[in-house]
Design a protein around this motif. Sequence first.
Motif, PDB file in Angstrom:
ATOM      1  N   SER A  63      -0.254  72.111 -14.212  1.00 42.10           N
ATOM      2  CA  SER A  63      -0.726  73.478 -14.008  1.00 42.10           C
ATOM      3  C   SER A  63       0.219  74.425 -14.720  1.00 42.10           C
ATOM      4  N   ALA A  64      -0.343  75.521 -15.209  1.00 40.60           N
ATOM      5  CA  ALA A  64       0.495  76.505 -15.895  1.00 40.60           C
ATOM      6  C   ALA A  64      -0.156  77.879 -15.823  1.00 40.60           C
ATOM      7  N   TYR A  65       0.684  78.884 -15.998  1.00 40.27           N
ATOM      8  CA  TYR A  65       0.224  80.257 -16.126  1.00 40.27           C
ATOM      9  C   TYR A  65       0.504  80.700 -17.553  1.00 40.27           C
ATOM     10  N   PHE A  66      -0.478  81.333 -18.170  1.00 39.34           N
ATOM     11  CA  PHE A  66      -0.288  81.943 -19.475  1.00 39.34           C
ATOM     12  C   PHE A  66      -0.296  83.461 -19.272  1.00 39.34           C
ATOM     13  N   LYS A 105      -5.388  74.400 -15.082  1.00 38.04           N
ATOM     14  CA  LYS A 105      -5.044  73.077 -14.545  1.00 38.04           C
ATOM     15  C   LYS A 105      -5.597  72.055 -15.523  1.00 38.04           C
ATOM     16  N   THR A 106      -4.730  71.225 -16.060  1.00 39.69           N
ATOM     17  CA  THR A 106      -5.137  70.235 -17.050  1.00 39.69           C
ATOM     18  C   THR A 106      -4.752  68.839 -16.588  1.00 39.69           C
ATOM     19  N   VAL A 132       4.991  76.732 -16.947  1.00 37.32           N
ATOM     20  CA  VAL A 132       4.500  75.487 -16.354  1.00 37.32           C
ATOM     21  C   VAL A 132       4.913  75.454 -14.888  1.00 37.32           C
ATOM     22  N   VAL A 133       3.976  75.104 -14.022  1.00 39.68           N
ATOM     23  CA  VAL A 133       4.253  75.018 -12.587  1.00 39.68           C
ATOM     24  C   VAL A 133       5.052  73.743 -12.329  1.00 39.68           C
ATOM     25  N   MET A 134       6.225  73.910 -11.754  1.00 39.15           N
ATOM     26  CA  MET A 134       7.103  72.770 -11.454  1.00 39.15           C
ATOM     27  C   MET A 134       6.933  72.318 -10.004  1.00 39.15           C
ATOM     28  N   SER A 135       6.740  73.261  -9.094  1.00 37.88           N
ATOM     29  CA  SER A 135       6.521  72.919  -7.689  1.00 37.88           C
ATOM     30  C   SER A 135       5.790  74.073  -7.017  1.00 37.88           C
TER      31      SER A 135
END
Length: 142
Positions: A63-66, A105-106, A132-135
């Motif tokens: 998962s990540a935020y742009f 979410k990929t 990038v979502v780490m936790s």
Amino acid sequence: MDKFDQHILAELKKDARQSVSTLAEKVSLSRSAVSDRIKRMEQNGVIRGYQVLLSESQKSAVSAYFEIQHRCGRCADVMHVFRAIPEVMTCHGISGEMDLLVYVKTESMQRLHEIRELLDAELDVIKIRTHVVMSEWINNLG
């Protein structure tokens, strides 16, 4: 649904694994009353199921935020770019230097990289920051 059902649901959202006895104590009803209410809400479709939520470190997905800055006059004018990417979960207009906050979410880091390159290739996209979502520590979205 009355106030007791709503209280039961609120408690189940916090911890669906808690015992009926614990729930009964919290909502000030008997165990049998709580059990009957839960069964009725399950049968009526109010409660559709229970799920396991994995910590980010246990997921194979990424998962990540742009953060996106674009050159369009309106955010709506660039939405076609994000609607074309099925991994985009949310897209919010935000204040500040950047215009949009996009959550994706990929299935892999490779796919995240491909999406980032797709966005980089868009003429209307000026700047991208990737987080990038780490936790995940708190998720009250249910």
